[in-house]
Design a protein around this motif. Structure first.
Motif, PDB file in Angstrom:
ATOM      1  N   THR A  99       0.869  -1.174   0.000  1.00 27.99           N
ATOM      2  CA  THR A  99       0.000   0.000   0.000  1.00 27.99           C
ATOM      3  C   THR A  99       0.906   1.223   0.000  1.00 27.99           C
ATOM      4  OG1 THR A  99      -1.663  -1.228   1.218  1.00 27.99           O
ATOM      5  CG2 THR A  99      -1.891   1.167   1.194  1.00 27.99           C
ATOM      6  N   LEU A 100       0.759   2.049  -1.027  1.00 26.35           N
ATOM      7  CA  LEU A 100       1.712   3.141  -1.234  1.00 26.35           C
ATOM      8  C   LEU A 100       1.042   4.479  -0.968  1.00 26.35           C
ATOM      9  CD1 LEU A 100       3.178   1.764  -4.572  1.00 26.35           C
ATOM     10  CD2 LEU A 100       3.797   1.166  -2.212  1.00 26.35           C
ATOM     11  N   ILE A 101       1.611   5.222  -0.044  1.00 29.56           N
ATOM     12  CA  ILE A 101       1.078   6.550   0.248  1.00 29.56           C
ATOM     13  C   ILE A 101       1.999   7.557  -0.429  1.00 29.56           C
ATOM     14  CG2 ILE A 101       0.502   8.190   2.071  1.00 29.56           C
ATOM     15  CD1 ILE A 101      -0.104   5.815   3.891  1.00 29.56           C
ATOM     16  N   ALA A 111      -3.975   8.757   7.034  1.00 26.34           N
ATOM     17  CA  ALA A 111      -3.936   7.795   5.914  1.00 26.34           C
ATOM     18  C   ALA A 111      -3.470   6.421   6.414  1.00 26.34           C
ATOM     19  CB  ALA A 111      -3.013   8.314   4.811  1.00 26.34           C
ATOM     20  N   ILE A 112      -2.441   6.409   7.230  1.00 28.37           N
ATOM     21  CA  ILE A 112      -1.906   5.131   7.741  1.00 28.37           C
ATOM     22  C   ILE A 112      -2.940   4.431   8.630  1.00 28.37           C
ATOM     23  CG2 ILE A 112      -0.133   4.119   9.267  1.00 28.37           C
ATOM     24  CD1 ILE A 112       1.740   6.405   8.166  1.00 28.37           C
ATOM     25  N   GLU A 147      -8.720  -0.681   8.156  1.00 28.63           N
ATOM     26  CA  GLU A 147      -9.458  -1.475   7.162  1.00 28.63           C
ATOM     27  C   GLU A 147      -9.037  -2.946   7.179  1.00 28.63           C
ATOM     28  OE1 GLU A 147     -10.591   1.956   3.933  1.00 28.63           O
ATOM     29  OE2 GLU A 147      -8.915   0.611   3.502  1.00 28.63           O
ATOM     30  N   SER A 148      -7.744  -3.166   7.476  1.00 27.23           N
ATOM     31  CA  SER A 148      -7.298  -4.568   7.440  1.00 27.23           C
ATOM     32  C   SER A 148      -7.277  -5.155   8.851  1.00 27.23           C
ATOM     33  CB  SER A 148      -5.911  -4.667   6.826  1.00 27.23           C
ATOM     34  OG  SER A 148      -5.002  -4.136   7.737  1.00 27.23           O
TER      35      SER A 148
END
Ligand code: SAM
Length: 247
Positions: free
Chosen positions: A4-6, A70-71, A77-78
């Motif tokens: 997952t790329l921020i 964001a993190i 979510e997971s």
């Protein structure tokens, strides 16, 4: 494995990982890549996520709050405390060993910096996070570094390479550099392919390759030889290489 790329520039990363081995790894679901646009976590209508540094000085900094939001969203979510990499030239050097360690986990969040980097507080506030550098130089953003890290990790995942042995023989995987390779024609401007490689004797070829691997590492990266602590047998092979190359 899921990345997952921020980032502020998802296209810069996706264009770097869409081809060849990485493109195939995505298509074959060896890896999954999700992009999170940091601007979506801005708290203002201009979608800005950067501000001037306290104390003055050049450039802007990525603010802590949008990043943390964001993190947290990805983690919630997971329902997992997914490890986070913050890309920064001040971080721990990314090596083949680091790539191997990361290749054992299922999911990784990678954060690309821009401008003068991140508000320092993110490193304290985001648990299970590491600062990682791809080398002692400064580039303009973490996106290229992200592509480098994804590439190095993906090569180590089952199903990514046509022949998994290629990753095993790659430089650094066993602490040594790869042995020299030759292809057709047998002679180029007077330089011939070493005879042993044409012999069909696989035992002799493997021995020659190992000797070259130790010898080339000694010539080009003596620091790796020191780190490896050669066995008596390897020491003997290296001495033979040195002798062969003196004559
Ligand atoms: N002012 C920062 C410093 O000197 O430590 C450099 C900021 S750099 C211009 C902008 C971003 O590029 C960084 O936040 C980081 O994400 C990325 N970056 C630059 N060099 C890097 C490196 N060697 N390894 C990993 N990321 C790097």
């Amino acid at each position: 494995m899921k990345f997952t790329l921020i980032t502020l520039f998802p296209d810069e990363i996706s264009s770097s990982i869409s081809f060849g081995i990485l493109g195939r790894a995505i298509k074959n679901k060896v890896i999954e890549v999700d992009y999170i646009s940091l601007r979506d976590y801005s708290d203002n209508k201009y979608q800005s996520i950067d501000d001037k540094p306290y104390g003055g000085g050049p450039g802007m900094l990525i603010q802590a709050e949008p990043l943390i939001k964001a993190i947290n969203k990805v983690r919630s979510e997971s329902n997992k405390n997914i490890p986070v990499i913050f890309l920064t030239p001040q971080g721990k050097l990314f090596t083949q060993k680091t790539a191997k360690a990361y290749s054992q986990i299922n999911q990784l969040i990678i954060v690309s910096g821009r401008y003068e980097g991140f508000d320092e507080r993110v490193h304290e506030l985001v648990d299970n996070s590491s600062e990682i550098s791809i080398g002692d130089y400064v580039i303009s953003g973490g996106e290229i570094a992200t592509a480098v890290i994804i590439d190095a990790i993906t090569r180590l995942l089952p199903g990514a390479l046509g022949d998994e042995n290629s990753a095993k023989q790659d430089s650094f995987s066993e602490g040594l550099l790869d042995y020299p390779h030759y292809t057709r024609p047998e002679e180029v401007e007077g330089i011939k392919v070493p005879e042993v490689l044409l012999s069909g004797n696989h035992n002799a070829i493997n021995q020659w390759r190992f000797k070259q691997s130790i010898g080339k590492t000694f010539d080009k990266r003596p620091d790796l030889i020191k780190k490896r602590n050669l066995t008596d047998e390897e020491e003997e092979i290296l001495n033979e290489y040195i002798k062969d190359n003196k004559e």
